[in-house]
Design an enzyme around this catalytic site. Structure first.
Site, short mmCIF file in Angstrom:
data_model
loop_
_atom_site.label_atom_id
_atom_site.label_comp_id
_atom_site.label_asym_id
_atom_site.label_seq_id
_atom_site.Cartn_x
_atom_site.Cartn_y
_atom_site.Cartn_z
CG HIS A 35 19.71 -9.91 0.01
ND1 HIS A 35 19.17 -9.10 -0.70
CD2 HIS A 35 21.08 -10.15 -0.21
CE1 HIS A 35 19.95 -9.07 -1.87
NE2 HIS A 35 21.18 -9.65 -1.40
CG ASP A 36 15.67 -7.84 -0.76
OD1 ASP A 36 17.05 -7.98 -0.99
OD2 ASP A 36 14.92 -8.80 -1.53
CB THR A 37 13.95 -6.40 5.42
OG1 THR A 37 14.76 -7.64 5.90
CG2 THR A 37 12.90 -6.77 4.30
#
Length: 479
Positions: free
Chosen positions: A226-228
């Site tokens: 999601h954040d990577t």
């Protein structure tokens, strides 16, 4: 409800958080079966499950969901290529909408109820879930959520020290990726809520050979991509899934593991997500092959229903267009799928967002409508109905709660708290003050503020069709 300014602030905070993460994976523990201080909750002993209920094609079903990745991006990863060679690629698997949270809700409740955002939602007790169906046949289940602070946590998210950088803090866990906790029929029942466990519990359960028959596994916001990036989540899979595939306490010859994504990153394409069936239950002759059958997240419900001859939810899990059963399970159970495949030109659009009426759409709000009580799902059993369901409530004229100045009742935190290992109820104010990051508090405060306008707004608009039901919801009554 959240204002546009609050949403903007949360979006900026999320962007800042994502930008702060170095694109280099670091294992949170020495192995997936060891406990770590990087997860705040210690193991709460192992699960207690009943006798194994035999299924037609598998006896254990494990879903592992990753985040926001286009099909071609996942296909380019050597890790995913390796895993594909060890399982069966489902090349025509689709998310059901955008953004993330409604896909998770759909996989648990058979519908996303008009949801078009990632805010706090708590669906009332008359919305049934896969938990009701499993428990009706004594099939054990659990939800494993990485970095969840304690069993049964119902908060919006959780922030803790940043284990990747050693500096500052990070919101690794989010409620929106924990599908069954979104429903009050689960969250309000201690025996159900406490089956939502963190990864220290997961390690204990694998080591004790107590992984239940149905599991939903959600990595944290960096490990799920999601954040990577796809490279980051690939490294996590090599750390987490690779050894578990060789562990007989996790993967038996009767275990089906579904590795999938919630949605595509690109909203303009029709939500085709890279999905692999793994585990000992995949027939040997299908290893390394590609299944072109059209599947969606509703297929994870219909497949489980077919395998254990369960009842149904009477929602999209019984819509034969979007709920094909995994082909080898359909063959084992005699279920007839539709003829849609990856080459079909008339696949349903599943990248539309914000236009579907429902209790989670403030612009087109309706109460929870009754399921189709006459539907027959893939398992052949009856539609599950909570005692509170009004079977006559099959339609409703959508209301624009935003225009009315009315807070969406599904966005109010009911106040279920399991911090002490038992259920206690807290007020919206207390829930706000005890929230790990204050984000839940912002929602509760906004909802409490809006509630002061409810009576006047309903009074002014009482001539509109359906506002008797709206007033009831505003007063906290379940329809």
């Amino acid at each position: 409800m959240l204002t546009s300014a609050t949403f903007a602030a949360l979006s900026l905070a999320a962007s800042a958080q994502a930008a702060a993460i170095a694109q280099s994976f670091a294992p949170p523990a020495t192995s997936p079966t060891t406990e770590t201080k990087n997860y705040t909750g210690a193991s709460n002993s192992t699960l207690s499950n009943g006798p194994v209920v035999k299924g037609a094609a598998f006896d254990r079903f494990i879903q592992i969901w990753l985040e926001n990745t286009d099909y071609a991006t996942a296909a380019s990863s050597p890790t995913f290529q390796n895993l594909t060679s060890r399982g069966m690629l489902m090349e025509s698997y689709y998310g059901v909408t955008h953004p993330s949270e409604p896909n998770y809700a759909a996989a648990a409740g058979g519908d996303f109820f008009g949801m078009a955002g990632d805010a706090f939602y708590a669906f009332p007790k008359n919305a049934s879930t896969i938990v009701d169906l499993l428990e009706a046949k004594n099939v054990s289940w659990a939800s494993y959520q990485e970095n969840m602070p304690y069993d049964g946590f119902t908060g919006f998210n959780y922030t803790e020290p940043n284990y990747l950088t050693g500096n500052g803090s990070y919101a690794y866990y989010v409620r929106k990726h924990n599908p069954t906790i979104l429903f009050d029929s689960v969250a309000s029942v201690p025996e159900r809520a406490l089956r939502h466990r963190n990864f220290n519990d997961f390690a204990a359960d694998v080591n004790a050979d107590t992984i239940p028959q149905w599991s939903f596994i959600t990595p944290n916001l960096v490990n799920d991509a999601h954040d990577t990036t796809i490279d980051f989540t690939s490294a996590w899979l090599e750390y987490f899934l690779y050894p578990l595939l060789e562990n007989p306490n996790f993967n038996t010859n009767r275990t089906l593991i579904l590795l999938t994504f919630d949605e595509t990153e690109t909203y303009t394409v029709n939500n085709n997500i890279y999905t692999i069936a793994l585990g000992g239950a995949v027939p040997t002759e299908l290893i390394g092959t590609t299944d072109s059958t059209y599947y969606t997240h509703y297929s994870s419900l219909s497949t489980v229903e077919a395998n254990w001859q369960l009842g149904s939810l009477g929602r999209q899990d019984t819509n034969k267009t979007v709920s094909n059963v995994y082909s080898f399970v359909a063959n084992a159970t005699g279920y007839k799928n539709n003829d849609l495949t990856s080459s079909s030109t008339d696949l349903p659009l599943t990248n539309i967002t914000g236009t579907i009426p429902g209790p989670a759409n403030s612009a087109y709000w309706t109460p929870i409508l009754a399921p189709n009580v006459s539907a027959v799902g893939a398992g052949g059993g009856p539609v599950h109905l909570d005692a509170s369901v009004d079977k006559s409530l099959t339609s409703y004229t959508p209301q624009n709660l935003t225009a009315l100045g009315v807070a969406n009742p599904e966005s109010t935190d009911p106040g279920y708290n399991y911090a002490a290992g038992t259920l206690s109820m807290v007020s919206s104010t207390a829930a706000a003050s005890s929230a790990a990051t204050g984000t839940t508090g912002a929602i509760a405060a906004a909802s409490a503020s809006a509630s002061g306008k409810t009576s006047a707004a309903v009074s002014q608009a009482s001539i509109a069709k359906g506002l008797v039901a709206l007033a009831a919801m505003a007063l906290g009554l379940v329809l």
